[in-house]
Write a protein that holds these residues in place. Structure first.
Motif, PDB file in Angstrom:
ATOM      1  N   SER A 260       0.818  -1.208   0.000  1.00 46.30           N
ATOM      2  CA  SER A 260       0.000   0.000   0.000  1.00 46.30           C
ATOM      3  C   SER A 260       0.851   1.256   0.000  1.00 46.30           C
ATOM      4  O   SER A 260       0.373   2.327   0.308  1.00 46.30           O
ATOM      5  CB  SER A 260      -0.925   0.012   1.218  1.00 46.30           C
ATOM      6  N   THR A 261       2.136   1.114  -0.301  1.00 46.48           N
ATOM      7  CA  THR A 261       3.013   2.267  -0.454  1.00 46.48           C
ATOM      8  C   THR A 261       3.929   2.036  -1.644  1.00 46.48           C
ATOM      9  O   THR A 261       4.239   0.898  -1.998  1.00 46.48           O
ATOM     10  CB  THR A 261       3.887   2.506   0.794  1.00 46.48           C
ATOM     11  N   PHE A 262       4.376   3.130  -2.253  1.00 43.77           N
ATOM     12  CA  PHE A 262       5.339   3.023  -3.337  1.00 43.77           C
ATOM     13  C   PHE A 262       6.734   2.796  -2.767  1.00 43.77           C
ATOM     14  O   PHE A 262       7.057   3.308  -1.688  1.00 43.77           O
ATOM     15  CB  PHE A 262       5.335   4.297  -4.185  1.00 43.77           C
ATOM     16  N   PRO A 263       7.596   2.084  -3.485  1.00 50.84           N
ATOM     17  CA  PRO A 263       8.979   1.927  -3.026  1.00 50.84           C
ATOM     18  C   PRO A 263       9.737   3.246  -3.144  1.00 50.84           C
ATOM     19  O   PRO A 263       9.351   4.135  -3.892  1.00 50.84           O
ATOM     20  CB  PRO A 263       9.545   0.868  -3.982  1.00 50.84           C
ATOM     21  N   ASP A 264      10.810   3.337  -2.395  1.00 51.56           N
ATOM     22  CA  ASP A 264      11.690   4.511  -2.442  1.00 51.56           C
ATOM     23  C   ASP A 264      12.642   4.310  -3.619  1.00 51.56           C
ATOM     24  O   ASP A 264      13.673   3.661  -3.495  1.00 51.56           O
ATOM     25  CB  ASP A 264      12.459   4.631  -1.135  1.00 51.56           C
ATOM     26  N   ILE A 265      12.290   4.863  -4.774  1.00 53.52           N
ATOM     27  CA  ILE A 265      12.969   4.493  -6.012  1.00 53.52           C
ATOM     28  C   ILE A 265      13.561   5.698  -6.734  1.00 53.52           C
ATOM     29  O   ILE A 265      13.239   6.850  -6.439  1.00 53.52           O
ATOM     30  CB  ILE A 265      12.010   3.762  -6.985  1.00 53.52           C
ATOM     31  N   SER A 266      14.433   5.391  -7.676  1.00 51.31           N
ATOM     32  CA  SER A 266      14.914   6.350  -8.655  1.00 51.31           C
ATOM     33  C   SER A 266      14.711   5.745 -10.036  1.00 51.31           C
ATOM     34  O   SER A 266      14.850   4.523 -10.214  1.00 51.31           O
ATOM     35  CB  SER A 266      16.399   6.677  -8.439  1.00 51.31           C
TER      36      SER A 266
ATOM     37  N   ALA B  93       6.855  16.950   4.149  1.00 56.19           N
ATOM     38  CA  ALA B  93       5.636  16.750   3.363  1.00 56.19           C
ATOM     39  C   ALA B  93       5.833  15.783   2.204  1.00 56.19           C
ATOM     40  O   ALA B  93       4.994  14.911   1.966  1.00 56.19           O
ATOM     41  CB  ALA B  93       5.122  18.098   2.847  1.00 56.19           C
ATOM     42  N   GLY B  94       6.921  15.951   1.446  1.00 55.49           N
ATOM     43  CA  GLY B  94       7.164  15.059   0.323  1.00 55.49           C
ATOM     44  C   GLY B  94       7.307  13.611   0.744  1.00 55.49           C
ATOM     45  O   GLY B  94       6.596  12.733   0.234  1.00 55.49           O
ATOM     46  N   PRO B  95       8.216  13.287   1.686  1.00 54.89           N
ATOM     47  CA  PRO B  95       8.349  11.904   2.136  1.00 54.89           C
ATOM     48  C   PRO B  95       7.067  11.331   2.734  1.00 54.89           C
ATOM     49  O   PRO B  95       6.800  10.130   2.613  1.00 54.89           O
ATOM     50  CB  PRO B  95       9.465  11.990   3.190  1.00 54.89           C
ATOM     51  N   ALA B  96       6.271  12.184   3.389  1.00 53.32           N
ATOM     52  CA  ALA B  96       5.028  11.703   3.997  1.00 53.32           C
ATOM     53  C   ALA B  96       4.047  11.196   2.956  1.00 53.32           C
ATOM     54  O   ALA B  96       3.239  10.301   3.245  1.00 53.32           O
ATOM     55  CB  ALA B  96       4.387  12.818   4.824  1.00 53.32           C
TER      56      ALA B  96
ATOM     57  N   GLY C 167       0.854   8.775  -2.323  1.00 54.60           N
ATOM     58  CA  GLY C 167       1.485   9.058  -3.606  1.00 54.60           C
ATOM     59  C   GLY C 167       2.991   8.949  -3.545  1.00 54.60           C
ATOM     60  O   GLY C 167       3.555   8.241  -2.714  1.00 54.60           O
ATOM     61  N   LEU C 168       3.638   9.723  -4.411  1.00 56.12           N
ATOM     62  CA  LEU C 168       5.084   9.687  -4.529  1.00 56.12           C
ATOM     63  C   LEU C 168       5.532  11.003  -5.154  1.00 56.12           C
ATOM     64  O   LEU C 168       4.921  11.475  -6.118  1.00 56.12           O
ATOM     65  CB  LEU C 168       5.511   8.517  -5.426  1.00 56.12           C
ATOM     66  N   VAL C 169       6.592  11.583  -4.626  1.00 57.72           N
ATOM     67  CA  VAL C 169       7.123  12.838  -5.148  1.00 57.72           C
ATOM     68  C   VAL C 169       8.548  12.600  -5.620  1.00 57.72           C
ATOM     69  O   VAL C 169       9.390  12.114  -4.856  1.00 57.72           O
ATOM     70  CB  VAL C 169       7.104  13.946  -4.076  1.00 57.72           C
ATOM     71  N   LEU C 170       8.835  12.959  -6.870  1.00 59.04           N
ATOM     72  CA  LEU C 170      10.159  12.754  -7.441  1.00 59.04           C
ATOM     73  C   LEU C 170      10.703  14.054  -8.016  1.00 59.04           C
ATOM     74  O   LEU C 170      10.012  14.750  -8.766  1.00 59.04           O
ATOM     75  CB  LEU C 170      10.117  11.704  -8.547  1.00 59.04           C
ATOM     76  N   ALA C 171      11.935  14.383  -7.661  1.00 53.20           N
ATOM     77  CA  ALA C 171      12.651  15.472  -8.317  1.00 53.20           C
ATOM     78  C   ALA C 171      13.119  14.989  -9.675  1.00 53.20           C
ATOM     79  O   ALA C 171      13.569  13.848  -9.826  1.00 53.20           O
ATOM     80  CB  ALA C 171      13.844  15.897  -7.478  1.00 53.20           C
TER      81      ALA C 171
END
Length: 237
Positions: A3-9, A59-62, A69-73
């Motif tokens: 239920s969460t996205f992986p911490d990805i690049s 906020a982004g990591p939360a 969701g997921l926030v990517l630079a």
């Protein structure tokens, strides 16, 4: 079921998409203080270093940890310079659907970065995360963002009447006070078969280069609303 996205690049031919870090703060502040970003999104104005730091650290990591969701630079591969943001929001894990937002720094407009980065995320969602639907929303007058949606193969689904809020200055006075007005939102979507059909025919060939369709204020409408609700829902009131 996750239920969460992986911490990805992710990477493309020209770009690297990764989580934000503290080193991005100065460029983030510069990017978000652009008038077109202020007009089409809900970012705080003026956008301060404190706001950027709160977004990068909290906020982004939360968004990822909560499952929303997921926030990517989005950065240039060669220079590592920040060129924009791609964001997933309002994610529904039961139906495997999410909403995508995007914007581009003023200096990087016209290079096709928005389409390139969005397609990278969408293909990853479909191929690696089992998603079945990606939705995008654009303000009715944001024709440049609509061109990006069309260029990457999005299907137009309809109009949400009076469902969003944008900002403008009276009489286009560059020093005037920003005022909020309501707007219709156009709804677009991509399904796995849309990309399968396009990839099979070569329809997307050349779409991630300097095609003139990356105006930089591309947005699925409402990112960054005070960093409290990093989603279009903040404007549906």
């Amino acid at each position: 079921m996750t239920s969460t996205f992986p911490d990805i690049s992710l990477s493309t031919e020209r770009l690297v998409l990764r989580p934000y870090d503290e080193a991005d703060i100065p460029e983030l502040v510069e990017m978000m203080n652009d008038d077109l970003v202020t007009a089409w999104t809900g970012v705080p104005w003026p956008y301060t270093e404190a706001a950027a730091r709160a977004f990068v650290s909290t906020a982004g990591p939360a968004e990822r940890r909560s499952g929303r969701g997921l926030v990517l630079a989005v950065t240039e591969m060669l220079t590592q310079r920040l060129v924009g943001t791609v964001q997933l929001q309002n994610t529904d894990w039961r139906i495997r659907g999410t909403e995508i937002g995007y914007l581009t720094a003023s200096w990087a407009r016209g290079e096709g970065y928005a389409g390139e980065s969005v397609l990278a995320v969408v293909r990853w969602l479909f191929a690696s995360q089992g998603f079945e639907r990606v939705e995008l929303r654009t303000a009715a007058d944001n024709t440049a963002s609509q061109q990006v949606a069309q260029k990457i193969g999005c299907i137009s689904e309809g109009v949400l009447r009076n469902a969003g809020v944008i900002r403008s200055r009276p009489d286009d006075d560059p020093h005037g006070r920003w005022a909020e007005t309501r707007t219709d939102l156009l709804v677009w979507s991509l399904l796995p078969e849309d990309l399968d059909d396009a990839d099979g025919t070569g329809e997307f060939a050349g779409r991630t280069g300097g095609d003139g369709y990356d105006p930089g204020y591309d947005s699925a409408y409402a990112a960054y609303r005070g960093h409290a609700d990093y989603s279009a829902a903040a404007h549906r009131r």
